[in-house]
Design an enzyme around this catalytic site. Structure first.
Site, short mmCIF file in Angstrom:
data_model
loop_
_atom_site.label_atom_id
_atom_site.label_comp_id
_atom_site.label_asym_id
_atom_site.label_seq_id
_atom_site.Cartn_x
_atom_site.Cartn_y
_atom_site.Cartn_z
CE LYS A 1 -3.64 -2.79 4.43
NZ LYS A 1 -4.34 -4.56 4.63
CB ALA B 1 -9.89 -6.88 -4.95
N GLY C 1 -6.83 -6.74 0.04
CA GLY C 1 -6.19 -6.91 1.47
C GLY C 1 -5.09 -6.71 1.87
CG LEU C 2 -2.64 -8.38 -0.12
CD1 LEU C 2 -1.18 -9.78 -0.83
CD2 LEU C 2 -1.68 -9.02 1.59
N GLY D 1 -2.66 -3.04 -2.49
CA GLY D 1 -2.26 -2.69 -3.68
C GLY D 1 -2.06 -1.84 -4.32
N GLY D 2 -4.00 -0.91 -4.43
CA GLY D 2 -4.23 0.18 -5.00
C GLY D 2 -3.60 1.38 -3.77
CB SER D 3 -2.98 1.77 -0.65
OG SER D 3 -4.80 1.87 -0.49
CG ASP E 1 -4.87 1.01 4.01
OD1 ASP E 1 -5.12 1.22 5.53
OD2 ASP E 1 -5.19 -0.35 3.66
#
Ligand code: C5P
Length: 286
Positions: A9, A95, A97-98, A100-102, A135
């Protein structure tokens, strides 16, 4: 075996309204899913446990991985013994701000709902998601959304106009918790939430770009940001802004050739550059 596409996102808008319980902050965000995505495969295992592998070996493959935590949270919600194999094909920088983990966590939850055949609703999946990350509910719903409070109050907005998105991810990794702590210790200029919401509800692209904003730009130092933005503007970006708590900077372009030229030009100062487009879905079984 279930395969899920897990989109990243960007934040078209991010304001911090104040502190809430549990060490969290009440937020007002406009989130947009994008084509840059991870691919997650999830399968049942004969053996009891959660077995996770990731194509990017810089990421943990144990219970500290948010995708692992998502599998634990899902199994505990449905009262099942975890017997799960997860593989993450990582494309979204971490890490960054996109989310990626969520996105990976959302994909695991959506996959397990199918694999265990329990037919939980999207709201129930989001409730599980929120237990592992703020997120994650958005990454389950996806598209263009207003996200409020911790990230659990989601309202669908008109889809963003089709455009080309250049993403530039500088070297610096940013810890989300540290970014919020920096915001707590600063005076912040707050962008106009109502004007942004008005622009989004009308689907007015020009006004969306005019009223966009991200308060983390005021407290997170990203050395390359000014230069990246200058290059994006020079190539005709309608909007250039940092996403989430950074450090990724995105630019929106009408023309694909401008986006390509911009990406080429950014590569000399920031090699991690991607060109993508908005998408209208979150974690999706393929
Ligand atoms: O929920 P998540 O694990 O993504 O949040 C990471 C950190 O970001 C939290 O520990 C908290 O410090 C901060 N955060 C916050 N308010 C939010 C979301 C995240 O303070 N709404």
């Amino acid at each position: 075996m279930i395969t899920v596409n897990a989109p990243a996102k960007i934040n078209l808008f991010l304001d911090i309204l104040g502190k809430i319980e549990g060490g969290y902050h009440s937020l007002f965000m406009v989130m947009q899913s994008i084509g840059l995505s991870d691919e997650i495969t999830v399968d049942k295992s004969e053996e009891k446990g959660i077995f996770l592998t990731c194509s990017d070996k810089r990421l943990p493959e144990d219970k500290s991985n948010i995708a692992y935590k998502a599998a634990e949270a899902f199994c505990s919600y449905i009262n099942a013994e975890p017997r799960v194999i997860i593989n993450i094909d990582k494309k979204i920088p971490f890490a960054a701000g996109l989310a990626g983990g969520s996105a990976d966590a959302a994909a695991v939850i959506v996959a397990l709902n199918e694999l265990y055949g329990v037919n939980l609703t999207k709201d129930e999946l989001c409730e599980i998601g929120l237990k592992v990350g703020s997120d994650v509910p958005f990454c389950i719903k996806g598209g263009t959304c207003l996200s409020q409070n911790r990230g659990e109050i989601l309202s669908k907005l008109k889809p963003l106009k089709d455009c080309f998105i250049v993403l530039a991810k500088p070297e610096r990794g940013v810890s989300t918790a540290a970014a919020y702590a920096a915001a707590d210790n600063s005076y912040i200029y707050h962008p106009d939430c109502i004007a942004m919401l008005d622009a989004c509800s009308k689907g007015n692209f020009e006004d969306i770009c005019k009223n966009a904003g991200n308060v983390f730009e005021q407290v997170i130092e990203v050395p390359e940001r000014i230069e990246i933005k200058n290059i994006m503007r020079k190539h005709g970006a309608s909007l250039c802004q940092m996403s989430g708590s950074g450090p990724t900077v995105f630019g929106l372009f009408d023309s694909e050739s401008d986006a390509i030229k911009c990406a080429e030009s950014i590569k000399s100062i920031c090699p991690d550059v991607f060109i993508t487009k908005p998408v209208s879905h979150g974690a999706k079984i393929i």
